[in-house]
Structure formats: structure tokens, C-alpha cells
Design a protein around this motif. Sequence first.
Motif, PDB file in Angstrom:
ATOM      1  N   TRP A  97       0.838  -1.210   0.000  1.00  0.00           N
ATOM      2  CA  TRP A  97       0.000   0.000   0.000  1.00  0.00           C
ATOM      3  C   TRP A  97       0.867   1.253   0.000  1.00  0.00           C
ATOM      4  O   TRP A  97       0.613   2.195  -0.766  1.00  0.00           O
ATOM      5  N   THR A  98       1.879   1.291   0.839  1.00  0.00           N
ATOM      6  CA  THR A  98       2.757   2.469   0.910  1.00  0.00           C
ATOM      7  C   THR A  98       3.450   2.713  -0.421  1.00  0.00           C
ATOM      8  O   THR A  98       3.486   3.848  -0.920  1.00  0.00           O
ATOM      9  N   TYR A  99       3.992   1.659  -1.026  1.00  0.00           N
ATOM     10  CA  TYR A  99       4.722   1.811  -2.289  1.00  0.00           C
ATOM     11  C   TYR A  99       3.794   2.265  -3.418  1.00  0.00           C
ATOM     12  O   TYR A  99       4.140   3.156  -4.208  1.00  0.00           O
ATOM     13  N   SER A 100       2.625   1.648  -3.513  1.00  0.00           N
ATOM     14  CA  SER A 100       1.708   2.000  -4.604  1.00  0.00           C
ATOM     15  C   SER A 100       1.159   3.414  -4.428  1.00  0.00           C
ATOM     16  O   SER A 100       1.019   4.170  -5.406  1.00  0.00           O
ATOM     17  N   MET A 148      -3.611 -10.676  -2.100  1.00  0.00           N
ATOM     18  CA  MET A 148      -3.698  -9.631  -1.077  1.00  0.00           C
ATOM     19  C   MET A 148      -2.767  -8.459  -1.392  1.00  0.00           C
ATOM     20  O   MET A 148      -3.047  -7.314  -1.017  1.00  0.00           O
ATOM     21  N   GLN A 149      -1.662  -8.715  -2.068  1.00  0.00           N
ATOM     22  CA  GLN A 149      -0.813  -7.622  -2.541  1.00  0.00           C
ATOM     23  C   GLN A 149      -1.559  -6.780  -3.579  1.00  0.00           C
ATOM     24  O   GLN A 149      -1.429  -5.549  -3.597  1.00  0.00           O
ATOM     25  N   ALA A 150      -2.342  -7.448  -4.420  1.00  0.00           N
ATOM     26  CA  ALA A 150      -3.174  -6.715  -5.382  1.00  0.00           C
ATOM     27  C   ALA A 150      -4.211  -5.870  -4.658  1.00  0.00           C
ATOM     28  O   ALA A 150      -4.534  -4.749  -5.081  1.00  0.00           O
ATOM     29  N   VAL A 151      -4.757  -6.399  -3.556  1.00  0.00           N
ATOM     30  CA  VAL A 151      -5.688  -5.622  -2.728  1.00  0.00           C
ATOM     31  C   VAL A 151      -5.029  -4.327  -2.270  1.00  0.00           C
ATOM     32  O   VAL A 151      -5.607  -3.236  -2.374  1.00  0.00           O
ATOM     33  N   GLU A 152      -3.803  -4.446  -1.759  1.00  0.00           N
ATOM     34  CA  GLU A 152      -3.093  -3.265  -1.271  1.00  0.00           C
ATOM     35  C   GLU A 152      -2.765  -2.290  -2.392  1.00  0.00           C
ATOM     36  O   GLU A 152      -2.791  -1.068  -2.196  1.00  0.00           O
ATOM     37  N   PHE A 153      -2.485  -2.807  -3.585  1.00  0.00           N
ATOM     38  CA  PHE A 153      -2.208  -1.914  -4.719  1.00  0.00           C
ATOM     39  C   PHE A 153      -3.445  -1.092  -5.070  1.00  0.00           C
ATOM     40  O   PHE A 153      -3.372   0.129  -5.233  1.00  0.00           O
ATOM     41  N   PHE A 154      -4.583  -1.755  -5.191  1.00  0.00           N
ATOM     42  CA  PHE A 154      -5.803  -1.021  -5.556  1.00  0.00           C
ATOM     43  C   PHE A 154      -6.268  -0.113  -4.420  1.00  0.00           C
ATOM     44  O   PHE A 154      -6.872   0.933  -4.673  1.00  0.00           O
ATOM     45  N   TYR A 155      -5.965  -0.488  -3.167  1.00  0.00           N
ATOM     46  CA  TYR A 155      -6.290   0.422  -2.077  1.00  0.00           C
ATOM     47  C   TYR A 155      -5.365   1.641  -2.112  1.00  0.00           C
ATOM     48  O   TYR A 155      -5.762   2.743  -1.721  1.00  0.00           O
ATOM     49  N   GLY A 156      -4.134   1.445  -2.588  1.00  0.00           N
ATOM     50  CA  GLY A 156      -3.256   2.581  -2.828  1.00  0.00           C
ATOM     51  C   GLY A 156      -3.838   3.513  -3.872  1.00  0.00           C
ATOM     52  O   GLY A 156      -3.736   4.743  -3.763  1.00  0.00           O
ATOM     53  N   MET A 157      -4.488   2.939  -4.896  1.00  0.00           N
ATOM     54  CA  MET A 157      -5.187   3.756  -5.888  1.00  0.00           C
ATOM     55  C   MET A 157      -6.340   4.519  -5.249  1.00  0.00           C
ATOM     56  O   MET A 157      -6.579   5.702  -5.554  1.00  0.00           O
ATOM     57  N   VAL A 158      -7.053   3.871  -4.342  1.00  0.00           N
ATOM     58  CA  VAL A 158      -8.161   4.526  -3.635  1.00  0.00           C
ATOM     59  C   VAL A 158      -7.669   5.752  -2.874  1.00  0.00           C
ATOM     60  O   VAL A 158      -8.243   6.848  -2.978  1.00  0.00           O
ATOM     61  N   THR A 159      -6.606   5.591  -2.102  1.00  0.00           N
ATOM     62  CA  THR A 159      -6.109   6.712  -1.291  1.00  0.00           C
ATOM     63  C   THR A 159      -5.468   7.799  -2.153  1.00  0.00           C
ATOM     64  O   THR A 159      -5.557   8.979  -1.825  1.00  0.00           O
ATOM     65  N   ALA A 160      -4.838   7.411  -3.256  1.00  0.00           N
ATOM     66  CA  ALA A 160      -4.221   8.406  -4.142  1.00  0.00           C
ATOM     67  C   ALA A 160      -5.280   9.266  -4.819  1.00  0.00           C
ATOM     68  O   ALA A 160      -5.050  10.453  -5.099  1.00  0.00           O
ATOM     69  N   THR A 161      -6.443   8.692  -5.095  1.00  0.00           N
ATOM     70  CA  THR A 161      -7.503   9.433  -5.786  1.00  0.00           C
ATOM     71  C   THR A 161      -8.401  10.215  -4.833  1.00  0.00           C
ATOM     72  O   THR A 161      -9.337  10.888  -5.280  1.00  0.00           O
ATOM     73  N   GLU A 162      -8.144  10.151  -3.526  1.00  0.00           N
ATOM     74  CA  GLU A 162      -8.942  10.923  -2.568  1.00  0.00           C
ATOM     75  C   GLU A 162      -8.859  12.420  -2.830  1.00  0.00           C
ATOM     76  O   GLU A 162      -9.772  13.166  -2.479  1.00  0.00           O
ATOM     77  N   VAL A 163      -7.762  12.861  -3.454  1.00  0.00           N
ATOM     78  CA  VAL A 163      -7.590  14.282  -3.731  1.00  0.00           C
ATOM     79  C   VAL A 163      -8.736  14.816  -4.578  1.00  0.00           C
ATOM     80  O   VAL A 163      -9.158  15.966  -4.431  1.00  0.00           O
ATOM     81  N   ALA A 164      -9.282  13.981  -5.467  1.00  0.00           N
ATOM     82  CA  ALA A 164     -10.377  14.419  -6.329  1.00  0.00           C
ATOM     83  C   ALA A 164     -11.634  14.714  -5.511  1.00  0.00           C
ATOM     84  O   ALA A 164     -12.389  15.634  -5.832  1.00  0.00           O
ATOM     85  N   TYR A 165     -11.867  13.930  -4.467  1.00  0.00           N
ATOM     86  CA  TYR A 165     -13.064  14.121  -3.638  1.00  0.00           C
ATOM     87  C   TYR A 165     -13.059  15.497  -2.984  1.00  0.00           C
ATOM     88  O   TYR A 165     -14.079  16.192  -2.968  1.00  0.00           O
ATOM     89  N   TYR A 166     -11.910  15.907  -2.447  1.00  0.00           N
ATOM     90  CA  TYR A 166     -11.848  17.184  -1.740  1.00  0.00           C
ATOM     91  C   TYR A 166     -11.647  18.375  -2.680  1.00  0.00           C
ATOM     92  O   TYR A 166     -11.970  19.500  -2.317  1.00  0.00           O
ATOM     93  N   ALA A 167     -11.116  18.137  -3.881  1.00  0.00           N
ATOM     94  CA  ALA A 167     -10.888  19.242  -4.816  1.00  0.00           C
ATOM     95  C   ALA A 167     -12.095  19.499  -5.708  1.00  0.00           C
ATOM     96  O   ALA A 167     -12.269  20.621  -6.198  1.00  0.00           O
ATOM     97  N   TYR A 168     -12.933  18.501  -5.906  1.00  0.00           N
ATOM     98  CA  TYR A 168     -14.065  18.616  -6.830  1.00  0.00           C
ATOM     99  C   TYR A 168     -14.973  19.788  -6.479  1.00  0.00           C
ATOM    100  O   TYR A 168     -15.389  20.547  -7.345  1.00  0.00           O
TER     101      TYR A 168
END
Length: 497
Positions: free
Chosen positions: A59-62, A106-126
Motif C-alpha cells: 500500500w505504501t509503495y503503490s 492480497m498484494q493486489a488488494v493493497e495496490f488497488f487500495y493505494g489507488m483509492v487513497t491516491a484518488t482521494e484528492v479528487a473528492y476534496y478538490a471537486y
Amino acid sequence: MACFRMSPRNSWIYPTVILCLFGFFSMMRPSEPFLIPYLSEPNKNLTSTEITNKILPVWTYSYLVLLLPVFVLTDYVRYKPVIILQGISFIITWLLLLFGRGVMAMQAVEFFYGMVTATEVAYYAYIYSVVSLEHYQRVSSYCRSITLVSYTIASVLGQVLVSLSNVSYFYLNVISMISVSLAFICSLFLPMPKKSMFFHAKPSKEIKESPHTDAILKEAPKDDTPGCKEKNLTLETRSVTSGNQDDGQDSRPRNVALEVFVQWFQDLKECYSSKRLFYWSLWWAFSTAGYNQVLNYVQILWDFKKPSQDSSVYNGAVEAIATFGGAVAAFAVGYVKVNWDLVGELALAVFSAVSAGSLFVMRYTVDIWVCYAGYLIFKSSYMLLITIAVFQIAVNLSVERYALVFGINTFIALVIQTVMTVIVVDQRGLNLEINIQFLVYGSYFAVIAGVFLMRSLYIIYWAKCRNQEVQSPATMKNPGKARPEEPSNDNILSTKF
């Protein structure tokens, strides 16, 4: 159809409601406080070592790899597509959690959750692209509050279902899957913004006619700190100048992307040249890195202190209380009247020391309830301080510059967290056991506390010496003599202690 039309005055209500619904459902995840017990079940059959060293670091790396590209993409495509991408990432994450098996899944889970947290910026900027200036504060508070409320409700719901109804962790994840799917559906109904903060800023004609532009320039607080005298000048206001130039003879083709990147560099250079903003940002980056690291591995510590397979788990209740306590602490900040310029860094030092102490307690105690209590103190202290830091950084910045500083601070925090993960957690590094990891995290916050304590003492000593100089006997004997550099109310040399 006429009944669904809203006047421009009320046009902010619809996107705000949809965005709040998205935030509520995306955070309604009762399974999240029970992730480690779920992965440790015989159904998944993952060991604590595999979860700590091979799965969670992904998660941290992704997150680090995706953050900057997503930050740029978010503004370029005008937010909504990235919010939809976040909804899709949520669904993929929980599908893999429900039906995936083994370390790689489960590593794939962490990768896509990294995508979730990286895209949070759109929620607050929209929201800044679809509502007018006078609604910014209200809508921002709605969007942030709904996520805290939803997370608290989800944690309570998860704990009640586990403790009273003996619901399995699998069905908690089913509920989370349904909730994030509803969030994805909500994202489809968001109106597409016509503008963004950087790549699709308002046309100059629109800015000229906007009644808010003059108000911003007239009411913007002054800051005499070198390097930040112009930081209240927004990107939109600069577009007026560029628009006037474009109306002239200069018809050369413009590289909008290059102009935006150059402007970002100039803005960051000016903002970070302010020592006050620089040190608050420094604390933000280092503390957020440590906070994220603790949150990522605290369930491993709890499972170590009291294995979930052999006893009852109260992770949901603890997360609910911690979130509620942090929200109350953050809310209380708005009613505290102190000179943050003078004692702000002392507060950072004191509460960083409290965080360090709570982490040491979590490491050395053998009682799970004491460990829970240490986590409550740690999370509440961080949420209190990050609220102060956000306010101190944002108070004199335009929306565009605040978004930029927020993005860079978050990126720096991720770089620090990645280094920490590689050295402390990863099997290619020291590969420390969880108890020793929390000893390292406690020492990390102790160093932060020590650095800001020394700086705060210097600031207070310097201000007190300056105060004595202003009130020296020589000045009292010669009242007509010009006094040296009368301190301003907004300056750190204020004589009000």
C-alpha cells in the motif's frame, strides 16, 4: 423536468448532496477495523509475518508511485473521472478481499487500495470547481464531517455485529462491498465541472465579471514574511492578466501544461520561503508519515498482544471512539484563542511528545486495554495537531496554492513513510518484529518533539527579549524618541503573551 432545475444561487446544493453521499458510502466499511483478524482466519491462512512484511508495505509503495500522476491527472480531467476511478478501485479492492486467496492476491488488494487513497484528492478538490467562493467553507465542512461520521458509524456497526450477533468477518466485507458499490453509483450522478483550479481555470472574462475577485484581493490577509508577499494572488487572478495579453498582438501558441508546471514551481518556491509555513509543513510531512505507519500496522500489534483467534476483538469500538475523540479535539481547536505564531510550535512539541509516550506505552504494555488507550491518545493528538497545522498553512493561501502545498506535503510524507517501511518493516530491510517497530515509531515522534521543543524555546526567548527591548528604560525616559520597529499584532513579536 422543470422541478429538477435549480437557480444558480442554489446550484451548489445538488453536487454537494451527491458528493456527501459518495463520501458516506465510501467510508461505510464496517470490515476495516477487522482486516488483520480476517486475513489471519483459516479461510485466508496468512501468517502475521506475511501480512506485515509482504502485504501491507505494498500500500505504501503503490500510494507513493500513484500520488503525483493522479494529482496532475485529477485537475487535467476535471475531477469527476478520477472520483469514478476511485469508486471502481473500491469495488476491485473488496472483490479481491472477498474471493482472493494467497499473498499475491492480497498484494493486489493493497495496490488497488493505494489507488483509492491516491484518488482521494479528487473528492476534496471537486467541490471547489462547482460551487462559488462563498460556499467553500460550508461545503468543505460538510464533506469532511460526513466521512468522519460514516467511519464512526461503520466501526460501531462492525463491533456490534461481531460482538452481539457473532457475524463473521466475511459478511462484514460483504456489507463493505455493497456500500462502496453504492458510492460508485453516486459518483456517476456528479455533474461534470466546466473548470478546474489549474489546467481549466476560469476565462478572464468570467473573472472580470465575478464579484468575488475584488473581495478576495481586498480582504486577503497581509503577510510581510519575505517570499510570501504575493501568495494571496490566485491563479485565477493571474489568468486575467494573461487573458489581457492574449487580446493584444501576442498570438503565439501556448503550452498550457508547461505554464502550469512553471507556475507550480514558482508558487511553491514563494510559499516555502516563509519560515513559518515551512516549519508547519515540515511537521505535517514527518508526523503524517509516522501516523500513517502506525495506522497501517496497529492491528498487527493488537493481534500480537491478544490474538484474535483466541479471544474477543474490540477493534471496531476502539476505532469509533478514536475517530470521535479526534473529531471533538479538531472541533475544539476552533474555539481556542491563543497566539499560534508564538506558541504553535510549542504545541507541536508537547503533543508530539504525548504521541511518543502513547506509542511507548503501546509497545511495553502487556494489557490490550492499555494498548487500546494508548492508540486513542495517539490518534486524538494527531487529529488535533493536524487541524491546527492545516489552518496555519491555509490561512493566508489561495485555494490553488493550498491544494498545491497539501499535495507536496502529502508526497513528502509518503517518501518518508516509504523509507521507514523499507528500513523497519520490509524483509529486505531490518524486518523488525512488531513490538520493536512501535519502539522505533515512538522514538521517531520523540525526535520530532525534541526538534520542535528547541525551536519553540528559541522563538519564545527571542520574542521575550524583543519585548524587553521595546519596553526598555531608555524608551520610557524618551517617550518622544522613535521606538524601534513597533511589533505588529500579526507578528510573532507581539507583546501579548
